[in-house]
Design an enzyme around this catalytic site. Structure first.
Site, PDB file in Angstrom:
ATOM      1  N   LYS A  44       0.815  -1.191   0.000  1.00 55.14           N
ATOM      2  CA  LYS A  44       0.000   0.000   0.000  1.00 55.14           C
ATOM      3  C   LYS A  44       0.861   1.258   0.000  1.00 55.14           C
ATOM      4  O   LYS A  44       0.407   2.341  -0.346  1.00 55.14           O
ATOM      5  CB  LYS A  44      -0.870   0.023   1.267  1.00 55.14           C
ATOM      6  CG  LYS A  44      -1.773  -1.162   1.438  1.00 55.14           C
ATOM      7  CD  LYS A  44      -2.471  -1.069   2.806  1.00 55.14           C
ATOM      8  CE  LYS A  44      -3.061  -2.392   3.174  1.00 55.14           C
ATOM      9  NZ  LYS A  44      -3.500  -2.408   4.595  1.00 55.14           N
ATOM     10  N   GLY A  45       2.105   1.130   0.425  1.00 53.95           N
ATOM     11  CA  GLY A  45       2.949   2.288   0.719  1.00 53.95           C
ATOM     12  C   GLY A  45       3.097   3.301  -0.398  1.00 53.95           C
ATOM     13  O   GLY A  45       3.267   4.484  -0.139  1.00 53.95           O
ATOM     14  N   GLU A 101       7.868   2.482  -5.874  1.00 56.25           N
ATOM     15  CA  GLU A 101       7.883   1.949  -4.508  1.00 56.25           C
ATOM     16  C   GLU A 101       8.085   3.110  -3.525  1.00 56.25           C
ATOM     17  O   GLU A 101       8.703   4.116  -3.868  1.00 56.25           O
ATOM     18  CB  GLU A 101       9.002   0.898  -4.447  1.00 56.25           C
ATOM     19  CG  GLU A 101       9.321   0.246  -3.138  1.00 56.25           C
ATOM     20  CD  GLU A 101       8.218  -0.545  -2.476  1.00 56.25           C
ATOM     21  OE1 GLU A 101       7.125  -0.002  -2.300  1.00 56.25           O
ATOM     22  OE2 GLU A 101       8.488  -1.705  -2.071  1.00 56.25           O
ATOM     23  N   ASP A 102       7.573   2.973  -2.323  1.00 59.88           N
ATOM     24  CA  ASP A 102       7.702   4.055  -1.341  1.00 59.88           C
ATOM     25  C   ASP A 102       9.140   4.200  -0.844  1.00 59.88           C
ATOM     26  O   ASP A 102       9.698   5.283  -0.811  1.00 59.88           O
ATOM     27  CB  ASP A 102       6.730   3.849  -0.166  1.00 59.88           C
ATOM     28  CG  ASP A 102       6.837   2.469   0.478  1.00 59.88           C
ATOM     29  OD1 ASP A 102       7.635   1.632   0.008  1.00 59.88           O
ATOM     30  OD2 ASP A 102       6.115   2.209   1.456  1.00 59.88           O
ATOM     31  N   ASP A 123      14.748  -0.231   1.595  1.00 67.17           N
ATOM     32  CA  ASP A 123      15.375  -0.361   2.907  1.00 67.17           C
ATOM     33  C   ASP A 123      16.435  -1.462   2.801  1.00 67.17           C
ATOM     34  O   ASP A 123      17.552  -1.205   2.353  1.00 67.17           O
ATOM     35  CB  ASP A 123      14.238  -0.679   3.892  1.00 67.17           C
ATOM     36  CG  ASP A 123      14.661  -0.705   5.348  1.00 67.17           C
ATOM     37  OD1 ASP A 123      15.546   0.063   5.717  1.00 67.17           O
ATOM     38  OD2 ASP A 123      14.087  -1.500   6.119  1.00 67.17           O
ATOM     39  N   LYS A 157      17.166   4.127   2.064  1.00 73.39           N
ATOM     40  CA  LYS A 157      18.013   4.077   3.268  1.00 73.39           C
ATOM     41  C   LYS A 157      19.197   3.173   2.942  1.00 73.39           C
ATOM     42  O   LYS A 157      19.184   1.974   3.250  1.00 73.39           O
ATOM     43  CB  LYS A 157      17.236   3.421   4.426  1.00 73.39           C
ATOM     44  CG  LYS A 157      16.174   4.259   5.074  1.00 73.39           C
ATOM     45  CD  LYS A 157      15.712   3.559   6.358  1.00 73.39           C
ATOM     46  CE  LYS A 157      14.244   3.652   6.567  1.00 73.39           C
ATOM     47  NZ  LYS A 157      13.750   2.795   7.652  1.00 73.39           N
ATOM     48  N   PHE A 167      13.130   5.196  11.236  1.00 71.11           N
ATOM     49  CA  PHE A 167      11.836   4.713  10.760  1.00 71.11           C
ATOM     50  C   PHE A 167      10.922   5.909  10.515  1.00 71.11           C
ATOM     51  O   PHE A 167      10.718   6.741  11.390  1.00 71.11           O
ATOM     52  CB  PHE A 167      11.199   3.742  11.751  1.00 71.11           C
ATOM     53  CG  PHE A 167      10.149   2.891  11.095  1.00 71.11           C
ATOM     54  CD1 PHE A 167      10.499   1.752  10.381  1.00 71.11           C
ATOM     55  CD2 PHE A 167       8.815   3.262  11.151  1.00 71.11           C
ATOM     56  CE1 PHE A 167       9.536   0.987   9.734  1.00 71.11           C
ATOM     57  CE2 PHE A 167       7.843   2.497  10.514  1.00 71.11           C
ATOM     58  CZ  PHE A 167       8.211   1.355   9.809  1.00 71.11           C
ATOM     59  N   VAL A 168      10.395   5.979   9.299  1.00 70.67           N
ATOM     60  CA  VAL A 168       9.593   7.144   8.914  1.00 70.67           C
ATOM     61  C   VAL A 168       8.168   6.745   8.546  1.00 70.67           C
ATOM     62  O   VAL A 168       7.920   5.618   8.109  1.00 70.67           O
ATOM     63  CB  VAL A 168      10.248   7.908   7.736  1.00 70.67           C
ATOM     64  CG1 VAL A 168      11.517   8.596   8.181  1.00 70.67           C
ATOM     65  CG2 VAL A 168      10.527   6.984   6.556  1.00 70.67           C
ATOM     66  N   ASP A 207       3.564   3.670   6.608  1.00 74.82           N
ATOM     67  CA  ASP A 207       2.833   3.433   7.859  1.00 74.82           C
ATOM     68  C   ASP A 207       3.721   2.897   8.965  1.00 74.82           C
ATOM     69  O   ASP A 207       4.820   2.376   8.727  1.00 74.82           O
ATOM     70  CB  ASP A 207       1.718   2.408   7.624  1.00 74.82           C
ATOM     71  CG  ASP A 207       2.265   0.984   7.531  1.00 74.82           C
ATOM     72  OD1 ASP A 207       3.200   0.756   6.735  1.00 74.82           O
ATOM     73  OD2 ASP A 207       1.777   0.106   8.269  1.00 74.82           O
ATOM     74  N   ARG A 259      -0.445   6.772   7.380  1.00 75.53           N
ATOM     75  CA  ARG A 259      -0.245   6.834   5.922  1.00 75.53           C
ATOM     76  C   ARG A 259      -0.755   8.152   5.348  1.00 75.53           C
ATOM     77  O   ARG A 259      -0.304   8.595   4.297  1.00 75.53           O
ATOM     78  CB  ARG A 259      -0.997   5.689   5.237  1.00 75.53           C
ATOM     79  CG  ARG A 259      -0.417   4.306   5.501  1.00 75.53           C
ATOM     80  CD  ARG A 259      -1.010   3.323   4.504  1.00 75.53           C
ATOM     81  NE  ARG A 259      -0.842   1.938   4.910  1.00 75.53           N
ATOM     82  CZ  ARG A 259       0.230   1.194   4.621  1.00 75.53           C
ATOM     83  NH1 ARG A 259       1.220   1.709   3.941  1.00 75.53           N
ATOM     84  NH2 ARG A 259       0.302  -0.062   5.015  1.00 75.53           N
TER      85      ARG A 259
HETATM   86  P1  IMP Z   1      12.871  -3.710   2.163  1.00 72.73           P
HETATM   87  O1  IMP Z   1      12.406  -4.989   1.550  1.00 72.73           O
HETATM   88  O2  IMP Z   1      13.576  -3.946   3.462  1.00 72.73           O
HETATM   89  O3  IMP Z   1      13.658  -2.828   1.230  1.00 72.73           O
HETATM   90  O4  IMP Z   1      11.601  -2.939   2.656  1.00 72.73           O
HETATM   91  C1  IMP Z   1      10.726  -2.299   1.845  1.00 72.73           C
HETATM   92  C2  IMP Z   1       9.428  -2.088   2.565  1.00 72.73           C
HETATM   93  O5  IMP Z   1       9.580  -1.980   3.989  1.00 72.73           O
HETATM   94  C3  IMP Z   1       8.814  -0.788   2.146  1.00 72.73           C
HETATM   95  O6  IMP Z   1       8.019  -0.939   1.014  1.00 72.73           O
HETATM   96  C4  IMP Z   1       8.020  -0.389   3.367  1.00 72.73           C
HETATM   97  O7  IMP Z   1       6.745  -0.967   3.329  1.00 72.73           O
HETATM   98  C5  IMP Z   1       8.775  -0.981   4.541  1.00 72.73           C
HETATM   99  N1  IMP Z   1       9.634   0.014   5.198  1.00 72.73           N
HETATM  100  C6  IMP Z   1      10.973   0.066   5.246  1.00 72.73           C
HETATM  101  N2  IMP Z   1      11.418   1.118   5.945  1.00 72.73           N
HETATM  102  C7  IMP Z   1      10.311   1.771   6.358  1.00 72.73           C
HETATM  103  C8  IMP Z   1      10.105   2.980   7.127  1.00 72.73           C
HETATM  104  O8  IMP Z   1      11.021   3.674   7.579  1.00 72.73           O
HETATM  105  N3  IMP Z   1       8.806   3.299   7.346  1.00 72.73           N
HETATM  106  C9  IMP Z   1       7.756   2.575   6.878  1.00 72.73           C
HETATM  107  N4  IMP Z   1       7.910   1.471   6.149  1.00 72.73           N
HETATM  108  C10 IMP Z   1       9.180   1.067   5.893  1.00 72.73           C
END
Ligand code: IMP
Length: 174
Positions: A42-43, A98-99, A102, A130, A151-152, A158, A164
């Site tokens: 949803k992000g 993508e939002d 990470d 990040k 964490f944002v 969310d 959100r």
């Molecule tokens: P990754 O697979 O670790 O790169 O994570 C990606 C997903 O983790 C994003 O699409 C978000 O839904 C969630 N995410 C990672 N960091 C944050 C944050 O700081 N705030 C909220 N959601 C996050």
């Protein structure tokens, strides 16, 4: 109710709007004709809606949903498809929206499965990155803002399904 509260504003609504408009034009410049934009729910829903409205001409849109974070702020490391796309990608210029990137696990998974669907090209746009949290190397072609390991929430992001709807991005703190 979650015990954490958004505290410091990291990126204001004006900062985000300016950067998203720039990103839309940059993507459109690279793909002036056919462009198929895929948002990851949803992000990315707010990012996509602003990005798409800043893109001149016609673009087609589709949505997919994955789950990567079970609850709270800790990654499970597991990525699962919850909703697949409605349309085929063969021969299309595809940009994944993508939002945040990470650890990179979610995007790596998405890029792998979408590449198998034979798009003409496949690129990725993320509002936030990040880099210090990366577990896998993943290519992100368009990045809105690079941020530190905090964490944002807000602008689609969310904490436990809350915040959100904030128009800005805030750091969440105990
Ligand atoms: P990754 O697979 O670790 O790169 O994570 C990606 C997903 O983790 C994003 O699409 C978000 O839904 C969630 N995410 C990672 N960091 C944050 C944050 O700081 N705030 C909220 N959601 C996050």
């Amino acid at each position: 109710m979650a015990e954490l509260r958004p505290a410091e504003i990291l990126l204001s609504e004006a900062q985000i709007q300016k950067r998203v408009a720039e990103m839309a034009l940059e993507i459109r410049k690279d793909y002036p004709d056919d462009l198929h934009v895929i948002a990851v729910l949803k992000g990315a829903f707010i990012f996509l809606s602003d990005l798409a409205r800043h893109m001149p001409g016609h673009v087609s849109l589709d949505f997919m949903a994955v789950s990567s974070y079970a609850k709270g702020t800790t990654s499970s490391g597991e990525v699962k498809m919850v909703k697949d796309l409605d349309t085929a990608l063969d021969g299309r210029n595809v940009v994944i929206v993508e939002d945040i990137v990470d650890t990179g696990l979610t995007l790596t998974y998405l890029q792998e499965i979408l590449r198998k669907r034979h798009p003409k090209s496949l690129r990725t746009a993320c509002l936030l990155s990040k880099p210090s949290r990366r577990k896998v190397e993943v290519t992100v072609d368009y990045i809105g803002f690079t941020i530190e390991d905090r964490f944002v929430v807000g602008y689609g992001l969310d904490f436990d399904e809350q915040y959100r709807n904030l128009p800005h991005i805030a750091v969440i703190q105990p």
